[in-house]
Design an enzyme around this catalytic site. Structure first.
Site, PDB file in Angstrom:
ATOM      1  CB  SER A   1     -15.702   0.629  -2.902  1.00  0.00           C
ATOM      2  OG  SER A   1     -15.681   0.052  -1.714  1.00  0.00           O
TER       3      SER A   1
ATOM      4  CG  HIS B   1     -15.251   3.617  -6.611  1.00  0.00           C
ATOM      5  ND1 HIS B   1     -15.521   2.755  -7.569  1.00  0.00           N
ATOM      6  CD2 HIS B   1     -14.687   2.722  -5.697  1.00  0.00           C
ATOM      7  CE1 HIS B   1     -15.685   1.391  -7.280  1.00  0.00           C
ATOM      8  NE2 HIS B   1     -15.053   1.479  -6.054  1.00  0.00           N
TER       9      HIS B   1
ATOM     10  CE  LYS C   1     -12.879  -0.460  -8.723  1.00  0.00           C
ATOM     11  NZ  LYS C   1     -12.415  -0.681  -7.102  1.00  0.00           N
TER      12      LYS C   1
HETATM   13  C1  LIG Z   1     -11.740  -1.511  -6.687  1.00  0.00           C
HETATM   14  C2  LIG Z   1     -10.909  -1.127  -5.524  1.00  0.00           C
HETATM   15  C3  LIG Z   1      -9.525  -1.316  -5.257  1.00  0.00           C
HETATM   16  C4  LIG Z   1      -8.946  -2.279  -5.851  1.00  0.00           C
HETATM   17  O1  LIG Z   1      -8.452  -1.974  -7.255  1.00  0.00           O
HETATM   18  P1  LIG Z   1      -8.216  -2.920  -8.317  1.00  0.00           P
HETATM   19  O2  LIG Z   1      -7.321  -2.427  -9.224  1.00  0.00           O
HETATM   20  O3  LIG Z   1      -9.300  -3.376  -8.993  1.00  0.00           O
HETATM   21  O4  LIG Z   1      -7.240  -4.092  -7.770  1.00  0.00           O
HETATM   22  C5  LIG Z   1      -8.932  -0.419  -4.187  1.00  0.00           C
HETATM   23  N1  LIG Z   1      -9.666   0.338  -3.418  1.00  0.00           N
HETATM   24  C6  LIG Z   1     -10.928   0.519  -3.517  1.00  0.00           C
HETATM   25  C7  LIG Z   1     -11.505   1.673  -2.968  1.00  0.00           C
HETATM   26  C8  LIG Z   1     -11.692  -0.304  -4.740  1.00  0.00           C
HETATM   27  O5  LIG Z   1     -13.003   0.277  -4.807  1.00  0.00           O
END
Ligand SMILES: *Cc1c(COP(=O)(O)O)cnc(C)c1O
Length: 382
Positions: free
Chosen positions: A182, A210, A236
């Site tokens: 991320s 991602h 995302k």
């Molecule tokens: C953003 C993210 C999460 C968390 O997801 P949310 O739905 O925002 O809680 C988990 N793992 C990774 C790798 C992320 O980038």
């Protein structure tokens, strides 16, 4: 005795002195790529809304329709009365799209990892985690009674050595990694990881927060690899909110029976689920849209002579936390929102600007951004 307020103030002063205090900025997103902050309109290179679907009229309409059908909230845990029909529809769609038997939708990606990992790894188990994997994977491991070890980032020799030394003494072993990292935007070596998992009789979990919607025609980083636990988020590229895991039917049934962050929390609101279903429709029917964020990121890395982007996330490592904050502030003066990322989100000395590219970023804005960054970097050297 120290008062509670003195404790908080002391901590904050210390963090401030190290450039690590965090502050919220009121930010209104006014289009797929624009935000308003302090009365100014900025072009954002910091949202994870890679396909700009959070603002898409079809997604917004579907969220509104879900409210009209089922209300603003789920009203209870999914195991009580919160399992509105849209949830089952979304789970079927996710499972099919990810090539798995079944899926389980959680309140968020963070909640998903906090529930899945302790369900699968308990006392006597071993969890091996890439050191740069997302914080919520480590949170899930800490919530479990398992022993956990970090392996060096994407270092398969290090992972193999840890397996050779520790696998035999554990009943079960889970290997967990991000598919797309991320904060670095690089990819996990899924072929080697799945081979090692087989060789050492481990279960492999990939967090593809991602990857979904932006890699391999939108299917994510795991497409074509043998990954029995495919976890991700709806927050995302899908543009809304929520988390999920795709796996075999029995694993999903176990998670729905045992995961604390599934059982003891209210079901996702109908609007989020309605939004996600409409977003998945778009991802599935417009593969050319899903290819754009990576293409835009590659335009930028080409202009900047950086290593070619592997995902829509591009880090610009600065090192010092205060320096990263200054750069972000200078870019904001130029009309760009590029958020600085500091420890403990990234390792000490690894502060950076983290840029994300979306389908809607016009090429001339990417060129303008690259020259603004080059200007700031030159100024710093001068
Ligand atoms: C953003 C993210 C999460 C968390 O997801 P949310 O739905 O925002 O809680 C988990 N793992 C990774 C790798 C992320 O980038």
């Amino acid at each position: 005795m120290q008062s509670l307020d003195d404790f908080a103030r002391g901590k904050l002063q210390d963090l401030e002195a190290r450039g690590l205090r965090r502050r919220l900025n009121s930010t209104a997103r006014v289009s797929g790529i624009h935000v308003e902050r302090d009365g100014r309109r900025l072009i954002s290179f910091s949202c994870n809304d890679y396909l700009n679907l959070s603002q898409d009229p079809r997604v917004r309409a579907s969220a509104k329709a879900a409210i009209d059908s089922y209300g603003a909230g789920a009203g209870a845990s999914r195991l009580v009365t919160g399992n509105h029909p849209l949830l089952e529809q979304l789970e079927r769609r996710l499972a099919k799209f990810k090539g798995a038997e079944a899926a389980c939708v959680f309140g968020s990606g963070y909640l998903a990892n906090a529930g899945i990992i302790p369900t699968l790894a308990g006392n006597g188990s071993l969890i091996l985690i890439d050191e740069l994997a997302h914080s919520c994977i480590r949170a899930g491991a800490r919530l479990s009674a398992a022993r956990s070890l970090m392996f060096r980032h994407n270092d398969m020799d290090n992972l193999k050595a840890l397996l050779a030394a520790n696998r035999a003494s554990a009943k079960r072993c889970l290997i967990a990694t991000d598919g797309v990292f991320s904060m670095d935007g690089d990819l996990a070596p899924l072929k080697s990881l799945s081979e090692l998992a087989k060789q050492y009789d481990c279960w492999l979990m990939v967090d593809d927060a991602h990857g979904l919607g932006v890699l391999n025609g939108g299917h994510g980083s795991t497409l074509g690899y043998d990954v029995p636990l495919q976890m991700g988020t709806l927050s995302k590229a899908i543009g809304g909110y929520g988390g999920y895991i795709c796996a075999s039917s029995s694993v999903i049934d176990l998670i729905k029976t045992r995961a604390g962050s599934f059982i003891y929390t209210t079901g996702l609101p109908p609007s989020c689920v309605g939004a996600a279903i409409a977003a998945l429709d778009i991802v599935e029917s417009e593969p050319e849209l899903t290819a754009l964020p990576l293409a835009k990121a590659r335009e930028f890395t080409g202009l900047m002579n950086l290593p070619e982007a592997q995902s829509p996330v591009v880090p610009l490592i600065v090192g010092d936390a205060r320096r990263a904050m200054q750069l972000a502030a200078a870019l904001e003066e130029d009309g760009f929102l590029v958020v600085a990322i500091r420890p403990p989100t990234v390792p000490e000395g690894g502060s950076r600007l983290r840029l994300t590219f979306s389908a809607g970023h016009p090429d001339d804005e990417i060129e303008r951004l690259a020259s603004a960054i080059r200007k700031q970097l030159r100024r710093a050297v001068a």
